[in-house]
Write an enzyme that holds these catalytic residues in place. Structure first.
Site, PDB file in Angstrom:
ATOM      1  CB  CYS B  75      -0.898   0.030   1.237  1.00  0.00           C
ATOM      2  SG  CYS B  75      -1.880  -1.458   1.514  1.00  0.00           S
ATOM      3  CB  CYS B  78       0.535   3.146  -4.736  1.00  0.00           C
ATOM      4  SG  CYS B  78       0.849   1.811  -5.912  1.00  0.00           S
ATOM      5  CB  CYS B 221     -29.035  -3.687  14.699  1.00  0.00           C
ATOM      6  SG  CYS B 221     -29.191  -2.469  16.025  1.00  0.00           S
TER       7      CYS B 221
END
Lengths: 158, 260
Positions: B75, B78, B221
């Site tokens: 990651c 770049c 939920c």
């Protein structure tokens, strides 16, 4: 209310018919005014079983929203009114309607309808085609709730 | 609603205006559920040595700088330093993904990046890797206000998310709004009902004994409503999160939050 599937207005009476066949079929319920005067079952409600259901947070679910005269039960919710003295305030028929389908009285109430097959979506697989509580459980809870009196009872407590 | 969602996912059809759907809670009255927590749990979140989410953040930091294969960039290869490159990013997600012409959440973006640029398989939802990397990216926005991107292409996701939020579902016939718009501050059993703002995800929940995504929380939920939860990664969850972030702005980001 008008136009809701399974419900028909006839001569001022709101008739709900059990439209679903099989195990999930609901017994016919007749709303008169703001009550369901007739019990859902022939066997009378049992207040002791009713109390057990009321305090069971996975079956009756009542204490998730209501406080009441249950000294051994801690941390009730406060979304609904306190159940203390509810037997003074509401008749058995009025309690029955609030349990069966409180949304017939107030379409916006947060109170679940315990004895009707919901037209809502995405019902969990384990809960499909059956009401939240069976008819006898509704009667048991009604029989218990009418014993919750603040004033001296005018009729013998069951 | 489903039709609107399908339109949003496909990016086809008319583009609705970028209006924020009206919320029941005015911006000045929006509160994080942090405010209603006990002081000891608040302290656990604030204290970097006590916040258990930091363990996942460390994993995320390692993954950020580790190349998935010798010929593929990390990651960081770049994006560079996360502290600068990722600052403010999570505060405006979910956003629009040009490649699929659909809304995309932060987890989806990380997995898309793995496929498109790192030649790697996507991480599983709720895996330690995806939670860690998502938390690491989101933590770069901690303290920054949640913003509502003015992107008209997100309009259908917003309206679909609002429709999901207000729709009764499950055997109990409840909706998200029934509790979180209408009854926040009251108690459901012992639990204080929060306004329901996703300010701190992924977050550490004591009940879970672990870090979890907003989708895990929404699934919990839905199960409580006796509804069939959407699958992890479902477009409904992306739409719901977009609406919830609009509804939460401008509260500050709290990742990694701690909740009971």
């Amino acid at each position: 209310m008008i136009g809701r599937p399974g419900w028909v207005w006839i001569g001022g009476l709101l008739l709900a018919s059990a439209a679903v066949a099989g195990e999930g079929a609901l017994r016919p319920v007749t709303i008169v005014g703001r009550e369901i005067p007739e019990p859902l079952t022939t066997a009378p409600g049992d207040p002791e079983r009713g109390r057990t259901l009321v305090v069971d947070r996975t079956r009756g679910l009542c204490l998730l929203c209501h406080a009441g005269p249950f000294p051994e039960e801690r941390f009730p919710g406060n979304l609904g009114p306190d159940l203390s003295g509810v037997g003074d305030r509401l008749s058995p028929g009025a309690l029955r309607l609030r349990l069966v389908d409180g949304r017939a009285l107030n379409p916006d109430t947060i109170m679940p309808s315990y004895y009707r097959l919901q037209e809502t979506v995405r019902i969990g697989a384990a809960w499909r085609d059956r009401p939240v509580l069976e008819a006898q459980a509704i009667e048991d809870i009604v029989a218990f709730l009418i014993t919750l009196r603040d004033t001296p009872s005018e009729r013998p407590v069951p | 609603m489903l039709a609107a969602l399908a339109t949003g996912s496909a990016g086809a059809g008319e583009i609705p205006p970028a209006e924020i759907p009206p919320s029941e809670i005015p911006p000045a009255e929006r509160r994080s559920s942090f405010d209603g927590m006990s002081p000891d749990i608040q302290a656990m979140q604030r204290d970097a040595d006590a916040n258990p989410g930091l363990l996942w953040l460390q994993d995320g930091a390692d993954l950020w700088s580790t190349a998935p294969a010798p010929d593929r960039p990390a990651c960081a290869g770049c994006h560079g330093e996360a502290a600068t490159a990722m600052r403010g990013v999570a505060a405006r997600y979910p956003t629009w993904d040009e490649a699929t012409a659909a809304p995309i959440d932060l987890q989806g973006r990380i997995n898309a990046c793995r496929r498109r640029h790192q030649g790697a398989e996507p991480y599983a939802y709720e895996s330690r890797e995806l939670l860690g990397l998502t938390a690491y990216v989101a933590a770069q926005s901690a303290g920054l206000p949640i913003t509502t991107p003015a992107d008209a292409r997100l309009g259908s996701a917003r309206s679909a998310g609002r429709a999901l939020f207000t729709r009764r579902m499950g055997q109990l016939g409840l909706s998200c709004a029934a509790c979180h718009d209408g009854n926040h501050g009251r108690r459901l059993g012992a639990a204080l009902i929060p306004q329901g703002h996703p300010t701190g995800y992924p977050l550490y929940r004591l009940e879970w004994q672990g870090l979890g995504s907003v989708q895990r929380r929404l699934r919990n939920c839905m199960t409580g409503m006796r509804a069939e939860p959407f699958a992890y990664g479902a477009p409904e969850f992306v739409a719901l999160e977009r609406y919830l972030m609009d509804r939460a702005a401008p509260l500050p980001m709290e990742t990694p939050a701690v909740r009971p």
